[in-house]
Design an enzyme around this catalytic site. Structure first.
Site: not given
Ligand code: ZN
Ligand code: FE
Ligand code: FE
Length: 281
Positions: A37, A68, A71, A108, A143, A179, A182, A214, A227, A229, A259
């Site tokens: 973040r 990874h 984001y 992503h 991903e 994933d 996803h 994932h 999305d 999880h 995740e």
């Molecule tokens: Zn996700």
């Molecule tokens: Fe993922």
């Molecule tokens: Fe991801």
């Protein structure tokens, strides 16, 4: 051989990620290359810390770790400054990852934010062409996404197009991370029709591109494009669906990364449960 791990925090340093993984019964792990973040990068880890992690991974026969990307990156932003920032940051991370040879680097594909899928895909391709080197040791993974909003990668065809459009000299350095939350949210019934989705992936992208999974349950039903999880066995994929995935003959050799919404003790329980399932089958 079952390769399983979870997302761990990098905040305690690199060696600590290996120690945490050992403590919860894993043999691989995923981490954010920097605070997901925060826009400011974390400090570069010391060479000694990275060397200690490498020694631990070797001693305990870990699979290569999965880094990874944060984001906050968007390779398909409308804003040239954000695209440039993403490109520079990812290039820097790929340079660093050469100190952990054989790494996987997952990102992503981003959101095209109204520019259209075609423009977005072209921008992702442009970024990869600019930063991926043919002789790097890291494999860069696209991903599979839930297809939320203007997300790129909710359909296998979109990832295939990106792979087709990158320079041929770097194509062997590009793979896919599937994933499970996803793809289910994206409308692929990976839990109920695992065989069918694996076949579809093979037909559209090619299973040789699939390098990591994932492993997540989903809070929402098939095709929800949300999305969110869920813990293993507590969502719409369910323990039977998860079992089909981790035991599937064409998936079982891959590394699996949890995740799920857990603290470290919750991850330890899920890893133990999944190992138990794999031993039975
Ligand atoms: Zn996700
Ligand atoms: Fe993922
Ligand atoms: Fe991801």
């Amino acid at each position: 051989m079952f390769t399983i791990g979870c997302h761990v925090s990098v905040s305690g340093g690199y060696e600590m990620m290996g120690k945490t993984t050992l403590a919860i019964g894993g043999n691989t792990f995923q981490y954010f290359t920097r605070n997901p973040r925060g826009s400011r990068g974390t400090k570069t880890p010391s060479a000694a810390d990275v060397a200690a992690l490498r020694a631990l991974m070797e001693e305990h026969h870990f699979a290569p770790a999965l880094a990874h990307a944060p984001y906050t990156y968007n390779p398909a932003s409308k804003d040239e400054n954000i695209r440039q920032y993403t490109r520079d940051a990812m290039a820097e991370e790929l340079r660093f990852l050469e100190s952990l040879p054989g790494s996987l680097y997952n990102f992503h594909p981003g959101c095209h934010v109204g520019q259209g899928m075609e423009v977005g895909i072209a921008q992702v391709t442009e970024l990869l062409n600019a930063i991926v080197l043919p002789d790097q040791s890291t494999t860069v993974l696209l991903e599979t996404m839930a297809g939320k909003g203007t997300e790129i990668g909710g359909k296998f065809e979109e990832l295939r197009t990106i792979i087709d459009l990158v320079r041929p000299e770097i194509r062997h350095k590009i793979g896919v991370c599937l994933d499970t939350c996803h793809v289910s949210d994206g409308g692929y019934d990976i839990a109920g029709d695992t065989d069918g989705v694996v076949e579809e992936f093979d037909r559209v992208i090619g299973l040789d591109r699939l390098r990591a999974i994932h492993l997540n349950d989903s809070k929402n039903p098939l095709g929800a494009h949300k999305d969110r999880h869920e813990k293993i066995g507590e969502g719409f994929l369910g323990i039977e669906g998860i079992t089909r995935i981790i035991c599937h003959p064409k998936l079982r050799h891959l590394p699996f990364y949890l995740e799920t919404p857990n603290e470290i003790d919750g991850y330890a329980k899920e890893i133990a449960q999944l190992k138990g399932i794999r031993e039975e089958k």
